[in-house]
Design an enzyme around this catalytic site. Structure first.
Site, short mmCIF file in Angstrom:
data_model
loop_
_atom_site.label_atom_id
_atom_site.label_comp_id
_atom_site.label_asym_id
_atom_site.label_seq_id
_atom_site.Cartn_x
_atom_site.Cartn_y
_atom_site.Cartn_z
N HIS A 71 -9.57 1.49 4.57
CA HIS A 71 -8.44 1.67 5.48
C HIS A 71 -8.53 2.84 6.47
CE1 HIS A 71 -4.15 2.71 6.39
NE2 HIS A 71 -4.13 1.71 5.66
N SER A 119 2.64 -1.81 10.53
CA SER A 119 4.32 -1.88 10.66
C SER A 119 4.74 -3.50 10.50
CB SER A 119 4.57 -1.67 12.33
OG SER A 119 4.18 -0.18 12.34
N GLY A 151 2.64 -1.16 4.31
CA GLY A 151 2.66 0.31 3.91
C GLY A 151 4.15 0.76 3.69
N GLY A 152 4.79 1.20 4.67
CA GLY A 152 6.00 1.76 4.48
C GLY A 152 7.18 0.73 4.05
N ASN A 210 0.91 -1.29 -0.06
CA ASN A 210 -0.05 -0.09 0.04
C ASN A 210 0.89 1.17 0.00
OD1 ASN A 210 -1.78 1.89 0.50
ND2 ASN A 210 -2.18 1.40 2.54
N TRP A 211 1.01 1.85 -1.26
CA TRP A 211 2.02 2.95 -1.34
C TRP A 211 1.60 4.33 -0.78
CZ3 TRP A 211 4.13 2.60 -7.14
CH2 TRP A 211 5.15 1.32 -7.20
N LYS A 212 0.32 4.27 -0.47
CA LYS A 212 -0.33 5.68 0.26
C LYS A 212 0.09 6.66 -0.91
CE LYS A 212 -0.11 3.44 4.69
NZ LYS A 212 -0.33 3.52 6.15
N GLU A 251 -7.05 5.12 7.67
CA GLU A 251 -6.67 6.66 7.60
C GLU A 251 -8.03 7.10 6.83
OE1 GLU A 251 -2.90 5.96 5.47
OE2 GLU A 251 -2.09 5.48 7.33
P1 PGA Z 1 2.57 0.35 7.73
O1 PGA Z 1 1.11 0.52 6.91
O2 PGA Z 1 2.99 -0.81 7.07
O3 PGA Z 1 3.24 1.57 6.97
O4 PGA Z 1 2.08 0.33 9.13
C1 PGA Z 1 0.16 -0.31 6.75
C2 PGA Z 1 -1.17 0.09 6.02
O5 PGA Z 1 -1.43 1.05 6.60
O6 PGA Z 1 -1.81 -0.39 5.20
#
Ligand code: PGA
Length: 253
Positions: A98, A216, A237-238, A13-15, A100
């Site tokens: 999500h 994470s 994500g990250g 998930n590149w956001k 967010e």
């Molecule tokens: P993260 O994000 O791996 O950076 O914690 C995961 C996500 O929001 O899908």
């Protein structure tokens, strides 16, 4: 419940990261690395990069998707992107719900349910995210919250439609914080999600649904998480932003 082992699913998930040239470079680099991977490799890229990503990934086994979409089919909704537009750009799936989106853009369960139905109507597969906040977990309400989210987000969804949906458990307190749920907590929660699906849609549907963990995830903790019987994949994500870390997660074994 005995879970038939199937290929794991890894979703980046590149956001709000990466331009079109960065996207193309990334996919070119990742493609040969995952050419013989037994897992399903998916990337949820920004809207602007979907077309280029789908083109770059055409000859690969990487699936391209989006991170959000409108619940409406079309109309006067300035700034929105429809399911048909995502399909047209080359997306094969979309992440919905999500945390967010829920927290920063006030998306409620009803809206997420409408989006989900619109995505399926347009032949987009869905990764539905659910997860509790730290406060809800500390108050012992995590399971109640998860059950409520699952049932409300999936209202009106048939057993047949469930086959096009993956569910990602992402505890809000673990997203982008460096705090991962322990494999034990993640497994217990995944098991609970599967039981919830089973009681609503039956055991067969529950056995067939892919449950992903997110929050994470990195190259160090991926193996222990994916080793749990009810964890079918990871939403990253990250750590998906750099090819080498994402690749190390995919090839954890
Ligand atoms: P993260 O994000 O791996 O950076 O914690 C995961 C996500 O929001 O899908």
């Amino acid at each position: 419940m005995d879970i038939a082992k199937r290929p794991h699913v890894f979703v980046g998930n590149w956001k709000m990261y990466k331009t079109i040239p960065e996207t193309i470079e990334y996919i070119k680099e990742l493609t040969p690395l995952v050419a013989s991977a037994l897992s399903n490799v998916c990337l949820a890229v920004p809207f602007t990069a979907i077309r280029a990503a789908a083109e770059a990934a055409k000859e690969s086994n990487i699936l391209i998707g989006a991170q959000n979409m409108s619940a409406e089919a079309e109309g006067a909704f300035t700034g929105e992107i429809s399911a048909a537009m995502l399909k047209d750009a080359g997306a094969q799936f979309v992440i919905l719900g999500h945390s967010e989106r829920r927290r920063l853009y006030c998306e409620d369960d009803n809206l997420i349910n409408r989006k989900l139905k619109m995505a399926l109507k347009n032949n987009l597969k869905v990764i539905l995210c659910v997860g509790e906040t730290l406060q809800q977990r500390e108050e012992g309400r995590d399971k109640e919250v998860l059950k409520q989210q699952l049932i409300a987000n999936l209202v009106g969804i048939t057993k047949e439609q469930l086959k096009d949906i993956k569910i990602a458990y992402e505890p809000v307190w673990a997203i982008g914080t460096g705090k991962t749920a322990t494999p034990e907590i993640a497994e217990e929660t995944h098991k609970f999600c599967r039981q919830t699906i089973s009681s609503e849609w039956g055991e067969e549907a529950a056995r067939g649904v892919d449950l992903l963990y997110g929050g994470s995830v990195n190259a160090e903790n991926a193996k222990a998480l994916i080793g749990q019987p009810d964890i079918d994949g990871l939403l990253i994500g990250g750590a998906s932003l750099a090819v080498d870390t994402f690749y190390r997660i995919i090839t954890y074994y």
